[in-house]
Design an enzyme around this catalytic site. Structure first.
Site, short mmCIF file in Angstrom:
data_model
loop_
_atom_site.label_atom_id
_atom_site.label_comp_id
_atom_site.label_asym_id
_atom_site.label_seq_id
_atom_site.Cartn_x
_atom_site.Cartn_y
_atom_site.Cartn_z
N PRO A 96 -16.68 4.71 -1.32
CG PRO A 96 -17.83 6.04 0.21
CD PRO A 96 -17.35 4.64 -0.02
CB ILE A 97 -13.40 8.38 -4.30
CG1 ILE A 97 -14.33 8.59 -5.50
CG2 ILE A 97 -12.77 7.01 -4.35
CD1 ILE A 97 -13.57 8.81 -6.79
CG ASP A 98 -17.34 10.98 0.18
OD1 ASP A 98 -17.02 9.77 0.15
OD2 ASP A 98 -17.56 11.59 1.25
CD GLN A 99 -14.67 12.86 3.22
OE1 GLN A 99 -14.08 13.80 3.79
NE2 GLN A 99 -15.97 12.88 3.01
CB CYS A 121 -10.75 -6.04 -1.78
SG CYS A 121 -9.19 -6.90 -1.89
CG ASN A 155 -2.13 -1.04 0.85
OD1 ASN A 155 -2.30 -1.48 -0.29
ND2 ASN A 155 -2.88 -1.42 1.87
NE ARG A 208 -11.02 1.89 -3.50
CZ ARG A 208 -12.20 2.25 -3.95
NH1 ARG A 208 -12.78 1.58 -4.93
NH2 ARG A 208 -12.82 3.27 -3.45
CG ASP A 239 -5.82 -3.77 4.97
OD1 ASP A 239 -7.05 -3.75 4.79
OD2 ASP A 239 -5.05 -2.93 4.46
NE ARG A 288 -5.70 -6.77 -5.90
CZ ARG A 288 -6.45 -6.29 -4.90
NH1 ARG A 288 -7.49 -6.94 -4.47
NH2 ARG A 288 -6.15 -5.14 -4.35
C1 EPZ Z 1 -6.71 1.62 1.92
O1 EPZ Z 1 -7.95 1.64 1.22
C2 EPZ Z 1 -6.08 0.28 1.61
N1 EPZ Z 1 -5.91 0.18 0.17
C3 EPZ Z 1 -6.96 -0.85 2.13
O2 EPZ Z 1 -6.22 -2.04 1.96
C4 EPZ Z 1 -7.25 -0.66 3.61
O3 EPZ Z 1 -8.21 -1.61 4.04
C5 EPZ Z 1 -7.78 0.74 3.90
O4 EPZ Z 1 -6.90 1.74 3.33
C6 EPZ Z 1 -7.92 1.05 5.40
O5 EPZ Z 1 -6.67 0.87 6.02
C7 EPZ Z 1 -4.86 0.77 -0.43
O6 EPZ Z 1 -4.02 1.39 0.21
C8 EPZ Z 1 -4.76 0.64 -1.90
P1 EPZ Z 1 -9.90 4.38 3.26
P2 EPZ Z 1 -8.71 3.03 1.06
O7 EPZ Z 1 -10.08 5.51 2.33
O8 EPZ Z 1 -7.70 4.11 1.04
C9 EPZ Z 1 -14.56 5.44 3.91
C10 EPZ Z 1 -5.84 -4.29 1.44
O9 EPZ Z 1 -6.32 -5.37 1.82
N2 EPZ Z 1 -14.34 6.47 2.87
O10 EPZ Z 1 -8.95 4.52 4.40
O11 EPZ Z 1 -9.61 2.89 -0.09
C11 EPZ Z 1 -14.46 4.03 3.35
O12 EPZ Z 1 -15.68 3.61 2.79
C12 EPZ Z 1 -6.72 -3.11 1.14
O13 EPZ Z 1 -4.61 -4.12 1.25
C13 EPZ Z 1 -15.37 7.30 2.50
O14 EPZ Z 1 -16.49 7.20 3.00
O15 EPZ Z 1 -9.52 3.08 2.42
C14 EPZ Z 1 -14.04 3.24 4.57
O16 EPZ Z 1 -15.16 2.94 5.34
C15 EPZ Z 1 -8.16 -3.42 1.19
N3 EPZ Z 1 -15.12 8.26 1.56
C16 EPZ Z 1 -13.17 4.24 5.36
O17 EPZ Z 1 -13.51 5.52 4.85
C17 EPZ Z 1 -13.90 8.41 0.98
O18 EPZ Z 1 -13.75 9.31 0.13
C18 EPZ Z 1 -11.67 4.06 5.21
O19 EPZ Z 1 -11.33 3.96 3.82
C19 EPZ Z 1 -12.87 7.56 1.35
C20 EPZ Z 1 -13.11 6.58 2.30
#
Ligand code: EPZ
Length: 431
Positions: free
Chosen positions: A123-126, A117, A23, A93, A308, A400
């Site tokens: 979502p990517i709103d943030q 996964c 990551n 991702r 994770d 992966r």
């Molecule tokens: C990263 O995903 C990792 N992926 C994930 O690892 C990991 O599970 C996750 O961080 C949490 O540690 C990569 O680094 C490529 P988040 P990411 O944004 O960045 C919500 C693995 O197994 N959210 O921290 O996509 C979201 O739905 C993978 O290696 C929003 O609502 O995760 C979640 O509930 C799987 N809006 C929470 O925040 C947003 O714009 C955390 O997501 C962004 C996120």
């Protein structure tokens, strides 16, 4: 079709080397887009997500040269294309980091919505909120993210408060902000080790990022970044997965090339379960001879217990004495693997984000499916501890994120191999 076949029951002994962090790598490689000149990136893990992100950069026009098994030179000086191919982006991702990097470098980007996964809504709103705070216009339409600075100029520093702690949004906003004019402040930022690693990479190329690893990150935009060499940190989750494997299968393994501090959140839970963990400078010695105690676990952003590692710790808890409660604090749907565990004799009840795991004396081998990366790793752990034969399909998910998993586990005494199943047989299993 290929599967992993595991004859369980062997305790694990000797040493395992941990590879570079997935990551971190999947963010640092796109970050090379912001640099004028060649970035030598060392300690790159050989996994399919990294191959894909390097392929995407090449499609965009980057010069990517393999120096040796774990080192690549990436030169993005001649990149002119800002449109990321759908076929590649949808598989991973981390393709969303191309939005921040392309927007920061060129003032516009066109990137397909990312894959990765299936953990419930992702979502990517943030991310978008951050880009907008820096002056970009962003639209999601026909499966594509269109982002541009009016007149395709330079982003301007902005203030972003994240509504939830998001690893991806924190890193993407950092990428967009390093070449912006003025200061960007990210509040309620994620603190994972790979956030600090990305900041260290960018700073070593000339960026001005302060506070990475705390919940307020300040990025003062600079005019340009220059090339240099950087080595990616060891993979916290790969190390944690092998620690969990020793806990489940028993034995004593020295897990090398780690940063023990990054593993504290995992070590603490394993120690509570009765596993012995000795920290060395860049290694941990993990030993488990006796029974495992039940524990409760709640996943949280770093420095909490990592989501994770949730399926892998669930595999270990299936073998503990007593009943454990597991709470998933990050994702909506990360228990899709539970039915597969039940095939192996596990007793688990799931209600929303809570799983209640009743320890059973032992698991039994069965055919199971890896539904995502970490669930697949958990199937491997369960298979190592189970009596009899476990066959795992869907192993492309595991590949992966885990470099040479079969070789690493065979090296510590596991009986695990890749088997080839004729297509007809695999077709008849699809229902
Ligand atoms: C990263 O995903 C990792 N992926 C994930 O690892 C990991 O599970 C996750 O961080 C949490 O540690 C990569 O680094 C490529 P988040 P990411 O944004 O960045 C919500 C693995 O197994 N959210 O921290 O996509 C979201 O739905 C993978 O290696 C929003 O609502 O995760 C979640 O509930 C799987 N809006 C929470 O925040 C947003 O714009 C955390 O997501 C962004 C996120």
């Amino acid at each position: 079709m290929t599967k992993y076949q595991i004859h369980g029951g062997n305790p694990l002994h000797r040493t395992i080397q941990i590879s570079g962090a997935k990551n971190a790598a999947v963010a640092i490689i796109p970050a090379a887009l912001l640099v004028d000149g060649t970035c030598r990136i060392e300690n790159i893990p050989q996994i399919s997500d990294v191959t894909l992100i390097l392929q995407i950069l090449q499609e965009l026009g980057a010069d990517v040269r393999t120096v040796n098994r774990t080192t690549v030179d990436v030169d993005c000086s001649r990149v002119r294309n800002r449109q990321v191919p759908y076929e590649l982006a949808r598989k991973i991702r981390a393709s969303y980091y191309l939005v921040g990097a392309l927007l920061g470098r060129f003032g516009w980007a066109e990137v397909p919505l990312p894959g990765g996964c299936d953990l419930g809504g992702r979502p990517i709103d943030q991310h978008i909120k951050g880009f907008v705070a820096m002056g970009a216009e962003v639209e999601v339409r026909n499966g594509l993210i269109y982002a541009q600075v009016p007149d395709r100029g330079r982003l301007t520093g902005g203030q972003v408060y994240l509504d939830m702690v998001s690893v991806g949004a924190t890193m993407n906003i950092m990428l967009a902000a390093v070449l912006a004019s003025g200061m960007t402040v990210i509040e309620n930022a994620a603190k994972e080790p790979h956030i600090v690693d990305l900041a260290n990479f960018l700073n070593s190329m000339g960026a001005d990022i302060m506070g990475a690893g705390t919940d307020v990150i300040k990025i003062r935009g600079v005019e340009r970044l220059r090339g240099g060499a950087y080595s990616i940190i060891p993979d916290q989750i790969e190390a944690g997965t092998y620690m969990a494997a020793v806990a489940a299968a028993g034995g004593e393994v020295l897990i090398q090339n780690v940063i023990p501090k990054h593993l504290d959140c995992i070590t603490a839970k394993l120690v509570e379960m009765g596993v012995e963990v000795e920290e060395r400078d860049d290694a941990v010695l993990v030993r488990r001879n006796g029974p495992l105690n039940r524990v409760n676990v709640k996943t949280m952003p770093y420095p909490g217990f990592p989501t994770d590692m949730q399926p892998q710790i669930a595999a270990v808890l299936c073998l503990a004495r007593g009943t454990s409660v597991l709470i998933e604090g990050v994702w909506d749907n990360r228990y899709r693997y539970v039915d597969e565990f039940r095939r192996m004799g596990a007793r688990i009840q799931v209600d929303g984000k809570v799983a209640v795991i009743e320890g059973v004396g032992g698991l039994t081998g069965a055919p199971v499916h890896a539904c995502d990366l970490r669930a697949g790793a958990a199937m491997v752990i369960a298979g190592l501890a189970a009596q009899g034969v476990t066959e795992i399909d869907g192993i492309h998910h595991i590949e992966r994120g885990y470099e040479t998993l079969v070789e690493k586990l065979s090296g510590v005494g596991a009986d695990i191999r890749v088997i080839f199943v004729p297509d007809e047989e695999s077709q008849s299993q699809v229902g």
